[in-house]
Design a protein around this motif. Sequence first.
Motif, PDB file in Angstrom:
ATOM      1  N   TYR A   5      -7.797  39.350-127.487  1.00 12.35           N
ATOM      2  CA  TYR A   5      -7.291  39.671-125.924  1.00 12.35           C
ATOM      3  C   TYR A   5      -5.921  40.411-126.120  1.00 12.35           C
ATOM      4  CZ  TYR A   5      -6.596  39.067-121.022  1.00 12.35           C
ATOM      5  OH  TYR A   5      -6.481  39.017-119.577  1.00 12.35           O
ATOM      6  N   HIS A 167      -0.560  48.843-120.281  1.00 13.67           N
ATOM      7  CA  HIS A 167      -0.135  47.773-119.657  1.00 13.67           C
ATOM      8  C   HIS A 167      -1.089  46.627-119.536  1.00 13.67           C
ATOM      9  CE1 HIS A 167       4.181  49.182-119.830  1.00 13.67           C
ATOM     10  NE2 HIS A 167       3.879  49.057-120.875  1.00 13.67           N
ATOM     11  N   ALA A 168      -2.428  47.044-119.359  1.00 13.93           N
ATOM     12  CA  ALA A 168      -3.553  46.195-118.728  1.00 13.93           C
ATOM     13  C   ALA A 168      -3.928  45.482-120.040  1.00 13.93           C
ATOM     14  CB  ALA A 168      -4.562  47.017-118.183  1.00 13.93           C
ATOM     15  N   TYR A 169      -4.477  44.229-120.076  1.00 15.52           N
ATOM     16  CA  TYR A 169      -5.178  43.617-121.129  1.00 15.52           C
ATOM     17  C   TYR A 169      -6.546  43.167-121.014  1.00 15.52           C
ATOM     18  CZ  TYR A 169      -0.521  41.701-122.404  1.00 15.52           C
ATOM     19  OH  TYR A 169       0.628  41.776-122.766  1.00 15.52           O
ATOM     20  N   ARG A 354      15.285  43.667-104.904  1.00 15.04           N
ATOM     21  CA  ARG A 354      15.945  43.344-106.224  1.00 15.04           C
ATOM     22  C   ARG A 354      15.993  44.379-107.187  1.00 15.04           C
ATOM     23  NH1 ARG A 354      15.225  37.660-105.819  1.00 15.04           N
ATOM     24  NH2 ARG A 354      13.648  36.987-104.489  1.00 15.04           N
TER      25      ARG A 354
ATOM     26  N   VAL B  10      10.036  36.389-109.860  1.00 16.09           N
ATOM     27  CA  VAL B  10      11.262  37.135-110.368  1.00 16.09           C
ATOM     28  C   VAL B  10      11.071  37.060-111.881  1.00 16.09           C
ATOM     29  CG1 VAL B  10      13.609  37.231-109.954  1.00 16.09           C
ATOM     30  CG2 VAL B  10      12.391  36.525-108.232  1.00 16.09           C
ATOM     31  N   LYS B  20      -1.067  34.086-119.111  1.00 11.36           N
ATOM     32  CA  LYS B  20      -1.633  34.332-120.277  1.00 11.36           C
ATOM     33  C   LYS B  20      -2.607  32.888-120.596  1.00 11.36           C
ATOM     34  CE  LYS B  20       0.747  37.257-123.041  1.00 11.36           C
ATOM     35  NZ  LYS B  20       1.974  37.626-123.802  1.00 11.36           N
ATOM     36  N   SER B  35      -6.310  41.454-117.155  1.00 12.20           N
ATOM     37  CA  SER B  35      -5.171  41.104-116.628  1.00 12.20           C
ATOM     38  C   SER B  35      -3.979  42.478-116.766  1.00 12.20           C
ATOM     39  CB  SER B  35      -4.463  39.909-117.135  1.00 12.20           C
ATOM     40  OG  SER B  35      -4.072  39.974-118.660  1.00 12.20           O
ATOM     41  N   ALA B  36      -2.902  42.483-115.992  1.00 12.93           N
ATOM     42  CA  ALA B  36      -2.021  43.229-116.045  1.00 12.93           C
ATOM     43  C   ALA B  36      -0.810  42.615-115.567  1.00 12.93           C
ATOM     44  CB  ALA B  36      -2.580  44.500-115.156  1.00 12.93           C
ATOM     45  N   GLU B  37       0.610  43.282-116.489  1.00 11.33           N
ATOM     46  CA  GLU B  37       1.545  42.644-116.159  1.00 11.33           C
ATOM     47  C   GLU B  37       2.575  43.967-115.629  1.00 11.33           C
ATOM     48  OE1 GLU B  37       1.944  39.424-116.707  1.00 11.33           O
ATOM     49  OE2 GLU B  37       0.590  39.197-118.443  1.00 11.33           O
ATOM     50  N   ILE B  39       5.773  45.468-116.278  1.00  6.45           N
ATOM     51  CA  ILE B  39       6.687  45.547-117.638  1.00  6.45           C
ATOM     52  C   ILE B  39       7.868  46.541-117.415  1.00  6.45           C
ATOM     53  CG2 ILE B  39       6.818  45.847-120.076  1.00  6.45           C
ATOM     54  CD1 ILE B  39       3.986  45.279-120.382  1.00  6.45           C
ATOM     55  N   GLY B  40       8.981  46.331-118.216  1.00  7.14           N
ATOM     56  CA  GLY B  40      10.091  47.382-118.172  1.00  7.14           C
ATOM     57  C   GLY B  40      11.021  47.111-117.199  1.00  7.14           C
ATOM     58  N   MET B  41      11.682  48.334-116.642  1.00  9.65           N
ATOM     59  CA  MET B  41      12.922  47.849-115.813  1.00  9.65           C
ATOM     60  C   MET B  41      12.877  46.766-114.824  1.00  9.65           C
ATOM     61  SD  MET B  41      14.779  51.247-114.537  1.00  9.65           S
ATOM     62  CE  MET B  41      16.375  52.160-115.220  1.00  9.65           C
ATOM     63  N   ARG B  44      14.010  42.873-115.344  1.00  9.30           N
ATOM     64  CA  ARG B  44      15.453  42.483-115.402  1.00  9.30           C
ATOM     65  C   ARG B  44      15.909  42.020-113.939  1.00  9.30           C
ATOM     66  NH1 ARG B  44      16.924  44.879-120.456  1.00  9.30           N
ATOM     67  NH2 ARG B  44      15.427  46.021-121.074  1.00  9.30           N
ATOM     68  N   GLY B  45      15.632  40.809-113.754  1.00  6.89           N
ATOM     69  CA  GLY B  45      16.036  40.216-112.234  1.00  6.89           C
ATOM     70  C   GLY B  45      15.008  40.839-111.095  1.00  6.89           C
ATOM     71  N   GLY B  46      14.076  41.654-111.416  1.00 10.14           N
ATOM     72  CA  GLY B  46      13.286  42.348-110.456  1.00 10.14           C
ATOM     73  C   GLY B  46      12.232  41.487-110.199  1.00 10.14           C
ATOM     74  N   PRO B  61      -7.398  47.673-113.138  1.00 14.21           N
ATOM     75  CA  PRO B  61      -6.698  46.649-113.742  1.00 14.21           C
ATOM     76  C   PRO B  61      -5.799  45.859-112.729  1.00 14.21           C
ATOM     77  CG  PRO B  61      -5.979  48.910-114.218  1.00 14.21           C
ATOM     78  CD  PRO B  61      -7.090  48.989-113.449  1.00 14.21           C
ATOM     79  N   LEU B  62      -5.450  46.267-111.712  1.00 17.45           N
ATOM     80  CA  LEU B  62      -4.867  45.811-110.754  1.00 17.45           C
ATOM     81  C   LEU B  62      -5.809  45.163-109.566  1.00 17.45           C
ATOM     82  CD1 LEU B  62      -1.507  47.653-110.178  1.00 17.45           C
ATOM     83  CD2 LEU B  62      -2.043  45.839-112.019  1.00 17.45           C
ATOM     84  N   PRO B 101      18.557  37.650-104.514  1.00 14.43           N
ATOM     85  CA  PRO B 101      18.905  38.728-105.593  1.00 14.43           C
ATOM     86  C   PRO B 101      20.220  38.977-106.288  1.00 14.43           C
ATOM     87  CG  PRO B 101      18.393  39.326-103.319  1.00 14.43           C
ATOM     88  CD  PRO B 101      18.656  37.836-103.167  1.00 14.43           C
ATOM     89  N   THR B 102      20.285  39.531-107.424  1.00  7.07           N
ATOM     90  CA  THR B 102      21.447  39.232-108.084  1.00  7.07           C
ATOM     91  C   THR B 102      22.588  40.211-107.362  1.00  7.07           C
ATOM     92  OG1 THR B 102      20.348  41.396-109.145  1.00  7.07           O
ATOM     93  CG2 THR B 102      20.202  39.300-110.593  1.00  7.07           C
TER      94      THR B 102
END
Lengths: 593, 198
Positions: A5, A167-169, A354, B10, B20, B35-37, B39-41, B44-46, B61-62, B101-102
């Motif tokens: 996975y 970035h999809a799994y 945010r 957050v 996971k 699944s999809a996450e 990732i990236g900027m 950071r608190g977002g 994917p979404l 929020p920060t």
Amino acid sequence: MKREYVMGNGAIALGALAAGVNVVSGYPGTPSSEIIETISKYPQPGLHLEWSVNEKAAMEVAASAAYAGARTLVTMKQVGLNVASDPLMSLAYVGVKGGMVIVSADDPGPISSQTEQDTRMFAQFCRIPVFDPSSPEEAYRMIQDAFVYSEKYSTPVLFRPTTRICHAYASISVPEQFPVHAYEGFVKDSKRWVIFPRLSFANHAMIEKRNPRIGEDFSAYAPNHFTGTGTKAIFASGVSYAYAKEYLKKYPDVRLCQIATPYPFPEQLALACLEGVEEVICIEELSPYIETQLQQLIGAHRLPVKVCGKLTGHVAPSGENSADSVARILSDFLGTAPADAGPDLSDMPALPQRPPVLCAGCPHRASFYAVKKAMQGKKSYFCGDIGCYTLGNAMPLDMVDTCLCMGAGITMAQGLHWTDPDAACFAFVGDSTFFASGMTGVVNALYNEADMTLCVLDNSTTAMTGHQPHPGTGRNMMGNIVDKISIESTLAGMGVKKILTVDPLDLSAAVAAVQECAALPGVKAIIFKSPCIAISKPTGKMQISEKCIQCKKCIREIGCPALITIDGKVQIDESLCTGCGLCSQVCPVSAIQ
Amino acid sequence: MNKDILICGVGGQGTVLASKLIASAATACGETVHSAETIGMAQRGGSVTSHVRIGEDAFSPLIPSGSADLILAFEPAEVVRNLRYLKTDGLVLVSSVPVKPTTESLNDTGYDGTEMLTYLQSKCRCLIIDARSLCAPFGSTRYFNVAILGAAVGAGALGLAAEAVLQEIQKKVPAKFVDNNIAAFRAGMQIGGANGIK
């Protein structure tokens, strides 16, 4: 076989390993970075893996290895392809012997990039094939095909996933053991490997003759395919094809064509799909590539087909597509029911924003603050660069006046100096970016006698893209400990006379260093050295004593996310504080210890 | 089984582990999972989201809007931000604890989450969980990511048996945290099973 996975980038990595890849190089960049990181977890006999110093170096390392017959993989993000375009344009003429696949990950949105450029257009510009997967599973299979086509036509090929694929799994089946691709080694042949105008002329003719044949070949390539019937057809590529399939679950008979190899365009397949069709819509991200290909094809064959897409306003000209936007476009185009839009949220309350900020305890905050304090009231320009420290633009620091591309801050500080010699010109660059493309800019400043202060924000890692090692960290992707390349000695070797190294978390020393350098003519450098908080242990937590007068200077001056107010009173958020101590040096009444 | 689950919160709240655990538990049960996450900027608190899609015919994917069977939310405003994904009869499990929020300390907007929870209750079926008191026995709200999975199982909304998730907790969580995570999961199950869903 075993099931794994994995992220799309993992699938690309495992696909390359399944193809027996021998040499892998690249430079980190979201959304491509995890490809090389995944390969590092599967050490193979004889496999060379490296984070190169930049994308151009990565391309050249992989190119000559492919001349020798090795199968090579190069990875980067789309703007990295710009850096590597010099070798790539020429390499397209010279060609390769071993399969060479260049992964250039596009970022529609853009989500974490400077541009919305389209690697498919780059492929057309270079005249080399490009593969465009629509899912992680397809990426795993397709990258193996990419090596085969590269060898079949002795050309480097591009492979362009987008963020939503990277970035999809998904689960994929991989072999228990990866094969090793055997190769001959470099055979000297200057007529083949040394580019001269005569070779370029001959090979250009060969390429223009070859590419239509590849297009024919691609027309029979299985991922290029269409299903359904009717007088309306949908053409799509990449993740947009997946979005179209999502909407068409209820309408499986609609004619849908996937273009998995955008260049050379699979014309025969497209013509077959257009038979009996009166209207076409092209669902794609970034450039209207398929749309213009179809316009040309329809024009050349004088077909009575109307083409809709980005150029006709049916698809947004910029930004990324989504399952929702594609569902809307297709329900309009087909005259079908709109997709379920979810609850009515027109009365939604205002949501807190945010925005991304520098982490609590980030040494970059201290470096920016020291320069800000030292230059208060003096005319100064602050040229930023690409990395976490671009976030130094946020309030209250507000310390990034320009940001363009990797390494540009150093040279742009010089341009501002020539237009305003009285101003103090600063360039901020991270350690990884310094090695990637900062060094030539320093030589340029020295040679052309610019006055500028270089601030190297050395946090001993490539933080933004996930903490990759670089030449200054003393370890490489083969797992070896190597000599650290010293930024200080590098600058001294170039001829920078004034180089100060300071700990940015020692505020008064850092401010003094900036003031000392700013007062001198010529090229000066300050190395702000302090490790990224994500790779170092916190030194403790700060505490606010009853001496606090609630002036909130700490919050107003440095904006650390660990400084919060509860019921109007300044507090330390202990879950975030790293004990860096910058706030204690800002506090006018020594209330923070 | 066809099920779309959205996880939102957050950066730093442990949404990725929750996604996971669901993905691997469903895979172990023989389901096809995507699944999809984010990732990236954004990390950071977002705002962060994970989209988990269980079933053969998930292509995007979404999760498309109006399709999520279940939203697991770690923060009141974040669930409202992502509410468009919820199916008409979908269910929301949400922590009542707001994360400011920060930038809040710079420009005080007085955000405390209550307006979000009221709005949520007017829009959908939801279970509001006091993450602080639920996680108090374990010393950190960081266990909420596993507790909320327990609540989803307890409410019968995850489509997975408790055992399937517990096995993955044992596999994926560092040994010294396993006991607390299992206890948090069971505490969540109780709350989810107590039928407090409105």
